[in-house]
Design an enzyme around this catalytic site. Structure first.
Site, PDB file in Angstrom:
ATOM      1  N   LYS A  73      -0.045   0.064   0.870  1.00  0.00           N
ATOM      2  CA  LYS A  73       0.398  -0.962   1.879  1.00  0.00           C
ATOM      3  C   LYS A  73       2.033  -1.117   1.541  1.00  0.00           C
ATOM      4  CE  LYS A  73      -0.497  -5.007  -0.989  1.00  0.00           C
ATOM      5  NZ  LYS A  73      -0.807  -4.520  -2.096  1.00  0.00           N
ATOM      6  N   LYS A 119     -14.941  -4.430  -9.948  1.00  0.00           N
ATOM      7  CA  LYS A 119     -14.766  -3.112 -10.216  1.00  0.00           C
ATOM      8  C   LYS A 119     -16.205  -2.636 -10.240  1.00  0.00           C
ATOM      9  CE  LYS A 119     -11.757  -0.874 -10.728  1.00  0.00           C
ATOM     10  NZ  LYS A 119     -10.651  -0.295  -9.822  1.00  0.00           N
ATOM     11  N   SER A 153       0.803   5.108  -3.319  1.00  0.00           N
ATOM     12  CA  SER A 153       2.295   5.118  -3.413  1.00  0.00           C
ATOM     13  C   SER A 153       2.623   5.278  -4.564  1.00  0.00           C
ATOM     14  CB  SER A 153       2.619   3.888  -2.423  1.00  0.00           C
ATOM     15  OG  SER A 153       2.311   2.716  -3.108  1.00  0.00           O
ATOM     16  N   GLY A 161       1.513   5.338  -9.357  1.00  0.00           N
ATOM     17  CA  GLY A 161       0.425   5.069 -10.265  1.00  0.00           C
ATOM     18  C   GLY A 161      -0.325   6.116 -10.275  1.00  0.00           C
ATOM     19  N   ILE A 162      -1.842   5.789 -10.314  1.00  0.00           N
ATOM     20  CA  ILE A 162      -2.888   6.966 -10.516  1.00  0.00           C
ATOM     21  C   ILE A 162      -3.175   7.754  -9.225  1.00  0.00           C
ATOM     22  CG2 ILE A 162      -5.362   7.249 -11.003  1.00  0.00           C
ATOM     23  CD1 ILE A 162      -4.968   4.453 -12.917  1.00  0.00           C
ATOM     24  N   GLY A 163      -2.959   6.682  -8.105  1.00  0.00           N
ATOM     25  CA  GLY A 163      -3.200   7.299  -6.799  1.00  0.00           C
ATOM     26  C   GLY A 163      -2.249   8.423  -6.506  1.00  0.00           C
ATOM     27  N   TYR A 210     -12.726  -9.953 -12.149  1.00  0.00           N
ATOM     28  CA  TYR A 210     -12.380  -8.592 -12.084  1.00  0.00           C
ATOM     29  C   TYR A 210     -13.346  -7.605 -12.433  1.00  0.00           C
ATOM     30  CZ  TYR A 210      -9.811  -4.145 -13.423  1.00  0.00           C
ATOM     31  OH  TYR A 210      -9.495  -2.858 -13.489  1.00  0.00           O
TER      32      TYR A 210
END
Length: 270
Positions: A47, A177, A24, A26-28, A173
């Site tokens: 989401k 990742k 929805s 940014g990068i995506g 974090y």
């Protein structure tokens, strides 16, 4: 026989179906728009259905942008912490577009905090979204990917480097990742010859809403635009499925592909 096929040869992802988590914004979303220009089908698995108080965009505004760029969009409400929502979206994608060719595991939660400063609910969120979400989305898509001609899974995750400096300031974090990167390591080998599985990571900070949140005012001057990751992702996803098990840094790949001018990607050139 088509009198002029030239215009098709350059649209390498035309008709391909991409399932992108966290698309929805940014990068995506940048990866989605790049594929949409080829005429790809994009499943926006994210989401944000209602406008967020501080973050831009919803699955519906992203769908409008994707359609405007030349793609077909299927917005699906997916919180990757909820396995049933993933499964429902995958079924809807297959019903709508006939299959899935590419999965981009982009949805991520981030908290760059030390061990004592990281609230348990934040630890749970990062483990649930980054590791478990990536694993379960891959699992749900794989039966469909195996039927595709040139299937790819691309995780937005770093090369695994066990130097303690990558862990000491934000242990939870980094673990989460690297969990995504371990999915690449394992699945690339498990599905070798069937599905390509690779990781992509930026060389520099990328300017997104998440970055503004983490870095505060002025941070964008040190950042690159999301375009660099979209271009690198496009390079990877148009390679044959024999290109697998790689941990790719955006700039390194684009240099190999002949890109010389990286100022075009800078928020503040120079």
């Amino acid at each position: 026989f088509l009198p002029s096929t030239s215009h098709f040869t350059f649209r390498k992802l035309a008709g391909c179906t991409l399932f992108i988590t966290g698309a929805s914004r940014g990068i995506g979303k940048a990866i989605a728009l790049k594929a949409a220009k080829d005429g790809a089908n994009i499943v926006i698995a994210a989401k944000t259905a209602e406008p967020h108080p501080t973050l831009p965009g919803t699955i519906y505004t992203a769908a409008e942008e994707i359609e405007a760029a030349g793609g077909k969009a299927l917005p699906c409400i997916v919180n990757v912490r909820e396995e049933q929502q993933i499964i429902n979206a995958v079924e809807k994608a297959v019903k709508t577009f006939g299959g899935i060719d590419i999965l981009v595991n982009n949805a991520s939660a981030i908290s760059l905090t030390g061990t004592l400063e990281t609230a348990t609910k934040k630890v749970n969120l990062m483990m649930d979204v980054n590791v478990r979400g990536t694993y379960l989305t891959s699992k749900a898509c794989l039966p469909h990917l195996r039927k595709s001609k040139n299937p790819h899974i691309l995780n937005l995750s770093p090369p695994m480097n066990l130097n303690p400096m990558w862990f000491k300031n934000h242990c939870a974090y980094t673990i989460s990742k690297y969990g995504m990167s371990m999915c690449v390591l394992g699945m690339a080998e498990e599905f070798r010859g069937e599905v390509a599985v690779n990781a992509l990571w930026p060389k520099t900070a990328i300017h997104t809403a998440a970055m503004d949140m983490l870095g505060g005012a002025g941070i964008e001057k040190q950042c690159r635009k999301t375009d660099i990751l979209a271009d690198a992702a496009y390079c990877i996803l148009t390679k044959p499925k024999t290109f697998t098990g790689n941990f790719i840094i955006d700039e390194v790949l684009l240099r190999e592909e002949g890109v010389k001018d990286f100022d075009v990607y800078a928020i503040a050139p120079g």
